[in-house]
Design an enzyme around this catalytic site. Structure first.
Site, PDB file in Angstrom:
ATOM      1  N   SER A  99      -9.688   1.824   2.998  1.00 37.84           N
ATOM      2  CA  SER A  99      -8.777   2.552   2.144  1.00 37.84           C
ATOM      3  C   SER A  99      -7.802   1.654   1.392  1.00 37.84           C
ATOM      4  O   SER A  99      -7.279   2.060   0.354  1.00 37.84           O
ATOM      5  CB  SER A  99      -7.994   3.571   2.966  1.00 37.84           C
ATOM      6  OG  SER A  99      -7.223   2.914   3.955  1.00 37.84           O
ATOM      7  N   SER A 119     -10.136  -0.601   7.225  1.00 41.65           N
ATOM      8  CA  SER A 119      -9.499  -0.362   5.926  1.00 41.65           C
ATOM      9  C   SER A 119      -8.796  -1.577   5.329  1.00 41.65           C
ATOM     10  O   SER A 119      -8.344  -1.526   4.192  1.00 41.65           O
ATOM     11  CB  SER A 119      -8.509   0.798   6.020  1.00 41.65           C
ATOM     12  OG  SER A 119      -9.183   2.000   5.810  1.00 41.65           O
ATOM     13  N   LYS A 148       0.854  -1.197   0.000  1.00 38.76           N
ATOM     14  CA  LYS A 148       0.000   0.000   0.000  1.00 38.76           C
ATOM     15  C   LYS A 148       0.885   1.241   0.000  1.00 38.76           C
ATOM     16  O   LYS A 148       1.909   1.278   0.703  1.00 38.76           O
ATOM     17  CB  LYS A 148      -0.885  -0.036   1.254  1.00 38.76           C
ATOM     18  CG  LYS A 148      -1.965   1.031   1.310  1.00 38.76           C
ATOM     19  CD  LYS A 148      -2.851   0.835   2.549  1.00 38.76           C
ATOM     20  CE  LYS A 148      -3.934   1.873   2.676  1.00 38.76           C
ATOM     21  NZ  LYS A 148      -4.767   1.670   3.883  1.00 38.76           N
TER      22      LYS A 148
END
Lengths: 96, 486
Positions: free
Chosen positions: B158, B182, B83
């Protein structure tokens, strides 16, 4: 209920050094009021004699030994755009 | 000659076996994943940066090692996606924000350095909601990622890019981060497993902070076994993260104890996780999976938890307060976006850099946080929220006196259509309502993909364990996996 006025939005933006356009101030005023109103629900709960939780596994303060460690190696620093020789550069901000 | 490795739903052990048996080289494997990325990334918008040159050089190094007869690790040569809020030295770390668009990491996050040690190979950095503020990747300054099961739908957020990477076979596993939901949320919407351990188990060092008292790195993969293997590589005390749990590296052997199955657990199902706020198909699927588990000897018990609407309000206050403080360091001076406008003084310069560099969500959350922390409101909002956080923690403690583990829907419904977050300043918080209570308590959680709805969108169920019982969560998920795959 509107709690936050445009003036308040401007004041908070100043506190966190955030430049906003007038359009943004208007839009953020509405967004902030929606969000702040949603928080009022907590007043339904009795929290008298309840301790606040800052940390979930019980840490209070964590200190480290005062040792000299290697710092950032400026020669190796990859964000060259912000560097001049060994120094960080900023734009000139003083009026002529 | 180039040899194509079949990348469909592969596991860490598949890669390991292919390398050890010399059926494929590490380079074959890495190239096959990059071929996939080349085909699908344009449509899915998963990767913001590819680390192809590095990946190929690491694969070549590993092939030499294998050819010389050296032993390799389970994770050696396994392609993964990181990420883009984790620092990886020498590459961009944008957190999907314009203000950090050109920022290059001068150091490695602990997650990255531990994965480098394990010889896993990074393919690139994945899209997220800007600064992880959201549950759909729609707040990303570099476009929304698409759900591989239906590109009109969001992959969740996210860690949406990381979830889509695994679901679309662009990597074997991926790293995400969770402040509330997330990792679990996008795992649920993309039909993959997603695990976050007890707060402090994986180091936060080098993860761009959102809410420091809540942030946890997490893992997304196709199997529970893969989660356990990666968890072993990441877990353990890190001196660079003061809040990391004081259990040394190598002490957590999640992979080795994955078979310690206990099918006689008492599983608590919170009433509040299956009420009318939850999509009916999701509820039915969760019920069915639990019934199958019951047949193995487990006891299913309905329990009463605090309504998650309170956790949502607490989360909104605490997370945004911490966001406001954490984003204060981004001023565009030593790195980051710099306004073209000429300012009168340094404060104005910083305000311009931030005003032009931050997107609406970061502005809105910072503003809310600054308001709840400001003089006159601090006690009414921030302290009040910290006290209710104690109530939520106590509520879980009480529940865990009755049950071993808690299960329920991960998300209120399947993947939302792209555009749903527009005009809703609380979209992220509302989507994550079933994740917020356990996030505030820092409890280990996992998403288990349990099937598909009528439209073909994945559905997920979560398990929530008591603090530090990360192994119980993984072991129980492992049993569910065998039920679902039956």
């Amino acid at each position: 209920m509107t709690k936050i006025s445009s003036e308040k939005v401007k004041k908070v933006a100043d506190l966190i050094k955030l430049h906003l356009s007038n359009k943004e101030i208007d839009s953020l005023k509405n967004q902030l009021n929606t969000v702040i109103d949603s928080m009022d629900i907590l007043n339904e709960l009795d929290t008298e004699n309840i301790e606040p939780t800052y940390q979930t596994h019980g840490l209070i303060n964590v200190y480290e030994e005062d040792e000299v460690n290697e710092g950032l190696n400026i020669e190796d620093y990859p964000n060259k755009k912000n560097l001049k020789k060994k120094y960080f550069t900023v734009k000139r901000v003083i009026n002529n | 000659m180039k040899k194509i490795f079949n990348t469909k739903k592969r596991t860490i052990k598949d890669i390991n076996k292919a390398l050890i048996n010399k059926e494929y080289t590490a380079l074959d494997i890495v190239n096959s994943y990059f071929d996939n990325i080349e085909q699908k990334n344009k449509e899915l918008n998963v990767f913001l940066t590819l680390t192809k040159e590095l990946a190929i050089s690491k694969a070549n190094e590993l092939d030499k090692k294998i050819n010389s007869g050296e032993k390799i690790n389970l994770l050696s040569g396994v392609p993964y996606a990181l990420k883009d809020n984790f620092n990886f030295k020498g590459y961009r770390t944008t957190a999907s924000s314009k203000i950090l668009e050109e920022y290059i990491s001068p150091y490695n996050s602990t997650v990255a350095s531990r994965l480098i040690e394990s010889e896993a190979i990074v393919m690139g950095k994945t899209n997220l909601d800007a600064f992880a503020h959201g549950s759909s990747t729609e707040t990303s300054d570099f476009g929304t990622s698409k759900n591989p099961y239906n590109t009109n739908h969001s992959p969740g957020g996210s860690s949406g890019g990381s979830a889509a990477a695994v679901a679309a076979d662009l990597s074997v596993f991926s790293i995400g981060s969770e402040t509330a939901g997330s990792v679990r949320g996008p795992a649920s919407w993309c039909g993959v497993y997603g695990f976050v351990p007890t707060y402090g188990r994986f180091s936060r060092y080098g993860l761009i902070a959102m809410g420091s008292s809540l942030d946890r790195p997490g893992i997304l993969a196709n199997t529970v076994e893969d989660l356990a293997i990666v968890a072993d590589a990441l877990a353990g005390k890190d001196e660079k993260d003061a809040t990391s749990i004081n259990i040394p590296r190598g002490k957590c052997n999640y992979y080795n104890i994955l078979n310690n199955k206990n099918t006689r657990l008492t599983i608590g199902i919170p009433k509040q996780f299956k009420d009318e706020r939850i999509d009916i198909e999701t509820r039915d699927y969760v019920d069915n999976v639990l019934k199958e588990y019951e047949k193995l000897g487990a006891k299913i018990l309905e329990i009463d938890l605090m309504d998650p609407k309170y956790a949502m309000a607490v989360y909104t206050i605490l997370c945004r307060s911490e966001v406001s403080s954490n984003l204060a360091r981004i001023d565009g001076i030593r790195y980051g976006y710099n306004s073209e406008k000429i300012a009168e003084n340094i404060i104005e310069q910083i305000s311009l850099n931030r005003g032009e560099g931050f997107g609406n969500e970061a502005k809105q959350r910072s503003m809310t946080g600054a308001y709840t922390l400001s003089s006159g409101f601090y006690d009414a909002y921030y302290t009040k929220a910290l006290k209710v956080r104690t109530l939520i923690i106590n509520d879980f403690k009480r529940a865990f006196n009755e049950v071993d583990i808690i299960a329920g829907a991960t998300m209120p419904g399947p993947a939302a259509i792209i555009g749903s977050s527009k005009d809703n300043p609380l979209f992220g918080e509302l989507s994550d309502i079933l994740a917020e209570p356990s996030s505030l308590a820092g409890l280990p959680c996992i998403n288990i993909p349990i099937g598909f709805n009528k439209e073909g969108l994945p559905l997920g169920m979560q398990l929530i364990g008591p603090q530090l019982k990360d192994d119980l969560v993984l072991n129980t998920a492992y049993i569910f996996e065998s039920i679902i795959n039956k």
